[in-house]
Design a protein around this motif. Structure first.
Motif, short mmCIF file in Angstrom:
data_model
loop_
_atom_site.label_atom_id
_atom_site.label_comp_id
_atom_site.label_asym_id
_atom_site.label_seq_id
_atom_site.Cartn_x
_atom_site.Cartn_y
_atom_site.Cartn_z
N GLU A 195 -2.50 -9.97 14.04
CA GLU A 195 -1.54 -9.01 14.59
C GLU A 195 -0.58 -8.50 13.53
O GLU A 195 -0.05 -9.26 12.72
N ILE A 196 -0.34 -7.19 13.57
CA ILE A 196 0.62 -6.54 12.67
C ILE A 196 1.92 -6.32 13.44
O ILE A 196 2.02 -5.43 14.28
N SER A 197 2.91 -7.15 13.15
CA SER A 197 4.19 -7.08 13.86
C SER A 197 5.18 -6.18 13.12
O SER A 197 5.06 -5.94 11.91
N GLN A 198 6.17 -5.70 13.86
CA GLN A 198 7.23 -4.90 13.24
C GLN A 198 7.98 -5.73 12.21
O GLN A 198 8.39 -5.23 11.16
N ASP A 199 8.15 -7.01 12.50
CA ASP A 199 8.83 -7.90 11.56
C ASP A 199 8.09 -7.95 10.22
O ASP A 199 8.70 -7.89 9.16
N ARG A 200 6.77 -8.05 10.26
CA ARG A 200 5.96 -8.08 9.03
C ARG A 200 6.10 -6.75 8.28
O ARG A 200 6.23 -6.72 7.06
N VAL A 201 6.05 -5.65 9.00
CA VAL A 201 6.19 -4.33 8.39
C VAL A 201 7.56 -4.20 7.72
O VAL A 201 7.67 -3.72 6.59
N ASN A 202 8.61 -4.64 8.39
CA ASN A 202 9.97 -4.57 7.81
C ASN A 202 10.09 -5.45 6.57
O ASN A 202 10.73 -5.05 5.59
N THR A 203 9.50 -6.63 6.61
CA THR A 203 9.53 -7.52 5.45
C THR A 203 8.80 -6.90 4.28
O THR A 203 9.27 -6.94 3.13
N PHE A 204 7.65 -6.28 4.55
CA PHE A 204 6.91 -5.60 3.50
C PHE A 204 7.73 -4.43 2.95
O PHE A 204 7.77 -4.21 1.73
N ALA A 205 8.39 -3.69 3.83
CA ALA A 205 9.23 -2.57 3.39
C ALA A 205 10.31 -3.06 2.43
O ALA A 205 10.58 -2.40 1.41
N ASP A 206 10.92 -4.20 2.74
CA ASP A 206 11.93 -4.76 1.84
C ASP A 206 11.32 -5.14 0.49
O ASP A 206 11.89 -4.84 -0.56
N ALA A 207 10.15 -5.79 0.52
CA ALA A 207 9.51 -6.24 -0.72
C ALA A 207 9.06 -5.05 -1.57
O ALA A 207 9.15 -5.10 -2.80
N ALA A 208 8.59 -3.99 -0.93
CA ALA A 208 8.05 -2.85 -1.66
C ALA A 208 9.08 -1.73 -1.87
O ALA A 208 8.76 -0.74 -2.52
N SER A 209 10.28 -1.90 -1.33
CA SER A 209 11.31 -0.85 -1.38
C SER A 209 10.77 0.47 -0.82
O SER A 209 11.03 1.54 -1.36
N ASP A 210 10.03 0.36 0.28
CA ASP A 210 9.46 1.53 0.95
C ASP A 210 9.89 1.50 2.40
O ASP A 210 9.22 0.91 3.24
N HIS A 211 11.02 2.11 2.69
CA HIS A 211 11.60 2.08 4.03
C HIS A 211 11.40 3.40 4.78
O HIS A 211 12.23 3.78 5.60
N GLN A 212 10.30 4.08 4.52
CA GLN A 212 10.03 5.33 5.21
C GLN A 212 10.04 5.10 6.72
O GLN A 212 9.50 4.12 7.23
N TRP A 213 10.65 6.02 7.45
CA TRP A 213 10.90 5.86 8.88
C TRP A 213 9.62 5.68 9.69
O TRP A 213 9.65 5.05 10.75
N ILE A 214 8.50 6.21 9.26
CA ILE A 214 7.26 6.03 10.04
C ILE A 214 6.84 4.56 10.11
O ILE A 214 6.03 4.18 10.95
#
Length: 150
Positions: free
Chosen positions: A25-44
């Motif tokens: 499962e791909i959770s929003q929490d995982r996506v947010n953590t990846f966004a932090d690690a990759a510095s990619d916080h695009q709203w989509i």
């Protein structure tokens, strides 16, 4: 189901379909953590409310997040015994074919297309496909290079 082989069996894997991994499962929490690690916080990816009105109707996982899951999914498919080192050697080709909505589940299938002897080991060329449950097209298609050393 994991295929378990010994180091000496690797050349015989050419043409082997390794089957499917379990669903992940791909959770929003995982996506947010990846966004932090990759510095990619695009709203989509990180703004579920805004993403509802976006092109995908919901937030989606980063393509590189989905791709990064290739290795943990890969180890579900193949276990090579009798080696000292296992190395993700890289990718020859990657395509992000369709988005992965947050909350969906993915799995991977892979087939060994080539085994090459390299100094001190073998390199496997693997065609991997990550799909989304219920999707009509793959999420990611990649040709992965994996090395195994004695």
């Amino acid at each position: 189901m994991t295929t378990t082989v010994s180091y000496t069996d690797l050349p015989g894997l050419v043409g082997t379909d390794l089957g499917y991994t379990d669903w992940f499962e791909i959770s929003q929490d995982r996506v947010n953590t990846f966004a932090d690690a990759a510095s990619d916080h695009q709203w989509i990816h990180t703004d579920p409310e805004r993403a509802k009105g976006g092109p995908f109707g919901a937030p989606i996982a980063h393509g590189f997040l989905t791709l990064s899951l290739l290795i943990p999914l890969w180890v579900e498919l193949l276990d090579v015994q009798g080696v000292s080192t296992k190395v993700n050697y890289g990718l020859d080709k990657v395509r992000f074919v369709s988005p992965v909505p947050v909350g969906s589940r993915i799995r991977m299938t892979a087939a060994v297309v080539e085994v090459t002897e390299v100094a001190g080991g073998y390199q496997l060329t693997v065609d991997a496909t990550i799909e989304t449950e219920g999707g009509t097209k793959p999420a990611v298609v990649a040709r992965s290079l994996q090395r195994f050393y004695l």
